[in-house]
Scaffold this active site. Structure first.
Site, PDB file in Angstrom:
ATOM      1  N   ASP A   1       0.824  -1.207   0.000  1.00 47.76           N
ATOM      2  CA  ASP A   1       0.000   0.000   0.000  1.00 47.76           C
ATOM      3  C   ASP A   1       0.863   1.264   0.000  1.00 47.76           C
ATOM      4  O   ASP A   1       1.978   1.265   0.536  1.00 47.76           O
ATOM      5  CB  ASP A   1      -0.909  -0.013   1.243  1.00 47.76           C
ATOM      6  CG  ASP A   1      -1.982   1.063   1.171  1.00 47.76           C
ATOM      7  OD1 ASP A   1      -2.380   1.440   0.048  1.00 47.76           O
ATOM      8  OD2 ASP A   1      -2.416   1.540   2.232  1.00 47.76           O
TER       9      ASP A   1
ATOM     10  N   ASN B   1     -10.863  -2.321  -4.621  1.00 46.23           N
ATOM     11  CA  ASN B   1     -10.084  -1.446  -5.512  1.00 46.23           C
ATOM     12  C   ASN B   1     -10.712  -1.367  -6.903  1.00 46.23           C
ATOM     13  O   ASN B   1     -10.471  -0.419  -7.653  1.00 46.23           O
ATOM     14  CB  ASN B   1      -8.633  -1.938  -5.666  1.00 46.23           C
ATOM     15  CG  ASN B   1      -7.797  -1.820  -4.418  1.00 46.23           C
ATOM     16  OD1 ASN B   1      -6.863  -2.602  -4.221  1.00 46.23           O
ATOM     17  ND2 ASN B   1      -8.094  -0.846  -3.562  1.00 46.23           N
TER      18      ASN B   1
HETATM   19  C1  IPE Z   1      -5.179  -2.470   0.289  1.00 45.40           C
HETATM   20  O1  IPE Z   1      -4.936  -1.118   0.099  1.00 45.40           O
HETATM   21  C2  IPE Z   1      -5.197  -3.185  -1.015  1.00 45.40           C
HETATM   22  C3  IPE Z   1      -3.904  -3.329  -1.677  1.00 45.40           C
HETATM   23  C4  IPE Z   1      -2.767  -2.878  -1.255  1.00 45.40           C
HETATM   24  C5  IPE Z   1      -3.927  -4.060  -2.905  1.00 45.40           C
HETATM   25  P1  IPE Z   1      -6.121  -0.043  -0.014  1.00 45.40           P
HETATM   26  O2  IPE Z   1      -5.474   1.246  -0.268  1.00 45.40           O
HETATM   27  O3  IPE Z   1      -7.121  -0.500  -0.986  1.00 45.40           O
HETATM   28  O4  IPE Z   1      -6.761  -0.116   1.437  1.00 45.40           O
HETATM   29  P2  IPE Z   1      -7.551   0.983   2.247  1.00 45.40           P
HETATM   30  O5  IPE Z   1      -8.561   1.599   1.311  1.00 45.40           O
HETATM   31  O6  IPE Z   1      -6.562   1.975   2.734  1.00 45.40           O
HETATM   32  O7  IPE Z   1      -8.163   0.234   3.378  1.00 45.40           O
HETATM   33  C1  IPE Z   2      -1.747   0.301  -3.245  1.00 47.95           C
HETATM   34  O1  IPE Z   2      -1.532   1.644  -3.326  1.00 47.95           O
HETATM   35  C2  IPE Z   2      -1.941  -0.339  -4.585  1.00 47.95           C
HETATM   36  C3  IPE Z   2      -3.340  -0.640  -4.889  1.00 47.95           C
HETATM   37  C4  IPE Z   2      -4.318  -0.584  -4.039  1.00 47.95           C
HETATM   38  C5  IPE Z   2      -3.652  -1.001  -6.251  1.00 47.95           C
HETATM   39  P1  IPE Z   2      -2.711   2.699  -3.279  1.00 47.95           P
HETATM   40  O2  IPE Z   2      -3.147   2.968  -4.663  1.00 47.95           O
HETATM   41  O3  IPE Z   2      -3.788   2.288  -2.343  1.00 47.95           O
HETATM   42  O4  IPE Z   2      -1.932   3.951  -2.699  1.00 47.95           O
HETATM   43  P2  IPE Z   2      -2.456   4.984  -1.630  1.00 47.95           P
HETATM   44  O5  IPE Z   2      -2.899   4.205  -0.430  1.00 47.95           O
HETATM   45  O6  IPE Z   2      -3.565   5.735  -2.273  1.00 47.95           O
HETATM   46  O7  IPE Z   2      -1.266   5.820  -1.333  1.00 47.95           O
HETATM   47 MG    MG Z   3      -4.058   2.575  -0.333  1.00 48.12          MG
END
Ligand code: IPE
Ligand code: IPE
Ligand code: MG
Length: 232
Positions: free
Chosen positions: A17, A65
């Site tokens: 993340d 996502n």
């Molecule tokens: C978790 O991250 C999913 C992945 C890293 C693939 P998210 O960014 O989706 O999680 P939340 O929204 O902060 O809980």
């Molecule tokens: C994790 O990074 C990757 C995926 C969920 C695809 P994020 O896209 O959630 O990155 P942040 O949390 O917005 O920084």
């Molecule tokens: Mg994230």
């Protein structure tokens, strides 16, 4: 770190993340963060297996996502296409078995095909197991397993139920790392991580280095895993 090192975790999971925030801090588009994250991921996979980890499970895209804007998803899917074809499959052909968990009907059909081909090509890999969670949700996976159990029509044991999850056959998770500063599971491996040791890093995923990974492993080795029992 030697392969046979006692106390090294066998199965490590990473919730990758922080790509978007990494990019935002650099005034870059979110997709640049995903690009940097993929690059980092590739090196980290090699590093983890070099240190003797036998199973690595990476959370790449959750069911939730999939509700992100189309532009971001299209960019992510293009990166999956590129990485599976050019990097991940060739890497795995060196003895690593590749597996993908998640609902494949939720992702573009050509990516589902690439994944199936990669799994087939690498199925003989005995050095280690690399699992990607793509279009994956822990709750959804538990419900799908329940539905299988219902159609089987007989009571389940812990073992027979675990086999029905998309992670069936995977060993219990030893260490679960989450980068990006949040301290939550976000629907990752709700059943399988029951006794995983947790490690949270403030670093955004593209900045999570091999040394940061090693630090998590070192810390893991100091943990007293009691599994509910009394200390020996
Ligand atoms: C978790 O991250 C999913 C992945 C890293 C693939 P998210 O960014 O989706 O999680 P939340 O929204 O902060 O809980
Ligand atoms: C994790 O990074 C990757 C995926 C969920 C695809 P994020 O896209 O959630 O990155 P942040 O949390 O917005 O920084
Ligand atoms: Mg994230």
């Amino acid at each position: 770190m030697a392969t046979s090192d006692m106390g090294a975790p066998y199965h490590v999971g990473i919730i990758m993340d922080g790509n978007g925030r990494w990019a935002k801090r650099r005034l870059l588009p979110r997709l640049a963060g995903h690009r940097a994250g993929m690059k980092r991921m590739l090196s980290l996979i090699e590093h983890a297996f070099d240190t003797g980890i036998k199973e690595l499970t990476l959370f790449a895209l959750s069911t939730e996502n999939l509700s992100r804007p189309k532009e971001e998803l299209d960019g992510l899917f293009d990166l999956f296409r590129l990485y599976f074809t050019q990097h991940i499959t060739p890497l795995c052909e060196k003895g690593i078995r590749l597996r993908v968990i998640g609902d494949r009907t939720l992702i573009p059909a050509d990516i589902a095909r690439l994944i199936a081909e990669a799994e087939e090509k690498t199925k003989g890999g005995e050095r280690a197991l690399l699992t990607f969670a793509i279009g994956y949700g822990g709750q959804q996976d538990i419900v799908a397993a329940c539905n299988k159990a219902v159609s089987e029509g007989k009571p389940q044991t812990l073992e027979s139920f675990a086999e029905k999850l998309s992670t069936g056959g995977m060993s219990a998770m030893d260490l679960l790392i989450r980068t990006g500063g949040e301290m939550r599971l976000s629907n990752f491996l709700l059943f399988e991580a029951a006794y995983a040791e947790l490690w949270f890093s403030e670093k955004m995923f593209p900045a999570f280095s091999d040394e940061d990974f090693d630090e998590a492993i070192r810390d893991y080795r100091t943990r007293d895993r009691r599994f509910g029992k009394l200390r020996k």
